[in-house]
Structures are given as structure tokens and as C-alpha cells.
Design a protein around this motif. Structure first.
Motif, short mmCIF file in Angstrom:
data_model
loop_
_atom_site.label_atom_id
_atom_site.label_comp_id
_atom_site.label_asym_id
_atom_site.label_seq_id
_atom_site.Cartn_x
_atom_site.Cartn_y
_atom_site.Cartn_z
N THR A 171 0.62 -0.99 -0.01
CA THR A 171 0.23 0.04 0.06
C THR A 171 0.91 1.23 0.06
N VAL A 201 -4.91 0.96 7.18
CA VAL A 201 -3.88 0.35 6.45
C VAL A 201 -2.72 -0.43 7.09
N ARG A 213 -2.36 -1.15 -3.99
CA ARG A 213 -3.38 -0.04 -3.75
C ARG A 213 -2.59 1.28 -3.11
#
Length: 319
Positions: free
Chosen positions: A242, A315, A292
Motif C-alpha cells: 500500500t 492500512v 493500492r
């Protein structure tokens, strides 16, 4: 409990240095094959289901990041099952300015940020040091309940995590135990690209190092083991990464921003550099990536603000 992980050396805990050295030496020592790694760690929960390895930036302020990570875990309601470990990659300057045992690992300058080899007491890549920490966590006799390992870093630490996610060696014991590894790359100044394509036009003749490691795949460290860029990319896009970007990290003159031509070719400031790299990944891999991008509203270049934000908490501690 988990005595192998941390041996407190209280005498080093509050050591201070001037502006040219690290301000605080982490109190713990983790014994690796090549020497002792300085490390900070908070109290271990009775049942550890997640280990968060938090990587400091160029200031090597591991304890600052440990405290931020623990604050984020508490805010997310995850402190009861999360162990925070903060490795400290000391350099030769720190060894000169602090009472540091000869057995403690140290690197030259910022070589640790790119997977470089330690200068003493023996040579080990900073990435191989991370491998050994993860290998310990994979030991079911010590950590029977761990389900996931999160490796996160902000700024210079974000650079480390992105490069480590590119090259990290497989850990068969983790796979066998069903332990997942996730990487969180927050507000780095630059990324390692897979070819010579860059989002910003630049003078190749005056920026000959634009594709050298750590900005590209030329002259990679020994740790890379001779892998090709296509092999590295094939593994990387499958890893759970991420990119956590502060919406206000938009200052092209930020004092800690990499302003070298190699980084400028990736964009004017960190937010756009992150978007440029992610877009580049998606264009090169239309079949999809296991990655992402998440923006954090109202936060600029602030590690504590990033990780303790609602977005940062989600996250870091997502199941």
C-alpha cells in the motif's frame, strides 16, 4: 517471554548526540548472524497476532517511530494483539559519537537505505537483516499466534520498504504457517523503476545515474542475487503493498525532499511522485497488481500524522 528478541541495555537508552549524529540509541539488541542489531520494542502482548516492523528514516530515530506505531495501534484498538518492533540502522558516525559495543551493526552513511552492506562487525545487507528478523517471527515455537507481519516506513523509511518489497527473499516458513506479509510505503522521496521510462522529461546526458539503483535496476546491490528487472517486477506486483500518501505532501522545496535529478525525473514532490509510480505500475501490468494507493487528507510530510490518521490505522491494522 520472547527473550531472544530483546535484551535491554539501559545505559544506551537515552544517549544523546549533536546534530551530526543520531539523537537516541535504541536500548535493545537483537542477535543476528553477523552481529547485534540495535532495536526498540514495547511491551509484548500476551497473544501476538500481528507484528508491525516500523522502519525509521534518514534521522535513524527508531524510538520516535516506535512510539508513533504504538500510538496508532492503541488508537485502532489493536495494541492488545500487536507487537511493534523498530530496528535501528546505525551508521559509523553514531558509533563514533556514542558508547557503542563493537558487536553492534553499523553502516556507512545512508547505505542501509538501499540494501547496502554493513561495515562492522561483519558485512550484512540491511535487507538481509530484515530477513533475519522476519525469519525469527516465523518461528512458531516463539510466535504461535502470528497471522500477519506489516513492514511500514515513512519518508526515508518508506524508501527502504519500497526497495525491500522489490527484492525481499521468500520466507517458506511464513508461507507454510499461513502468515501474510504486507508492506506500507508512506511518503517516500523516490521509487525504484523497472525500466528507463520516467514521467518527467530530463536531460539524460546530465543525469546519467537516473536508472541506477536505488532509482532503477542498474547496479543493484549484492542482495538482489543477480535477478533481472522483469523477474523482480513479476514478484513485486504480487506482493501486498500500500502506498500511503499525504494529500498535503506537495512542497517541491521541502528540506528533506530528494531534489537530485534522479528523483526530479519522477515528479516535483512526493504526492505526485507516488501517483506517477503507481500509474506506471498499472500501465505496465494491465492484468492487475496486488497493490493500492491511499491518500491521507489534511496531512503533509509527517510520519506520526500519517500512521495515526484513520486512513493510516486502517492500512496498518487491516485484517
Amino acid at each position: 517471554m520472547h527473550r531472544w528478541l530483546l535484551v535491554l541495555l539501559i545505559a544506551c537508552a537515552t544517549a544523546q548526540a549533536d546534530e551530526h549524529g543520531v539523537k537516541e540509541i535504541s536500548p535493545g539488541r537483537l542477535l543476528l548472524k553477523e552481529g547485534e542489531m540495535a532495536v526498540g520494542m514495547g511491551p509484548a502482548p500476551a497473544k501476538i497476532e500481528r507484528v508491525l516492523i516500523i522502519i525509521h528514516g534518514r534521522l535513524r530515530n527508531a524510538e520516535t517511530y516506535r512510539r508513533s506505531a504504538e500510538k496508532a495501534a492503541e488508537a485502532a484498538g489493536q495494541s492488545a494483539n500487536t507487537l511493534v518492533i523498530a530496528p535501528q540502522f546505525l551508521n559509523e558516525t553514531d558509533a563514533v559519537r556514542h558508547p557503542l559495543a563493537d558487536t553492534v551493526l553499523r553502516w556507512k552513511g545512508n547505505d542501509w537505505m538501499a540494501g547496502g552492506l554493513s561495515t562492522a562487525p561483519f558485512a550484512v545487507s540491511s535487507f538481509a537483516a530484515l530477513d533475519q528478523i522476519i525469519e525469527r517471527i516465523a518461528d512458531r515455537r516463539q510466535f504461535p499466534d502470528v497471522k500477519q507481519i506489516v513492514i511500514a516506513g515513512h519518508s526515508g523509511g518508506g524508501q527502504v520498504v519500497q526497495r525491500y518489497a522489490l527484492l525481499a527473499h521468500d520466507q517458506p516458513a511464513l508461507t507454510a504457517a499461513g502468515v501474510k506479509i504486507r508492506y506500507v510505503v508512506a511518503n517516500p522521496s523516490s521509487y525504484a523503476y523497472f525500466n528507463e521510462q520516467r514521467p518527467v522529461a530530463f536531460d539524460h546526458a546530465r543525469c546519467t545515474g537516473f536508472n541506477r539503483w536505488k532509482y532503477g535496476m542498474t547496479d543493484m546491490p549484492i542482495y538482489a542475487g543477480g535477478q533481472t528487472s522483469s523477474q523482480i517486477e513479476g514478484v513485486y506486483i504480487k506482493r501486498d503493498v500500500t502506498y500511503l500518501l499525504g494529500q498535503q505532501d506537495t512542497d517541491p522545496q521541502h528540506p528533506a525532499l530528494d531534489k537530485g535529478c534522479e528523483a526530479e525525473a519522477q515528479g516535483a514532490y512526493r504526492l505526485v511522485r507516488g501517483h506517477n509510480f503507481f500509474d506506471y505500475l498499472l500501465r505496465r501490468n494491465p492484468q492487475g497488481v496486488n497493490q493500492r494507493l491511499v491518500e491521507v487528507p489534511g496531512v503533509g510530510h509527517n510520519g506520526d500524522g500519517m500512521f495515526t490518521s484513520p486512513e493510516g490505522q486502517k492500512v496498518l491494522f487491516s485484517q
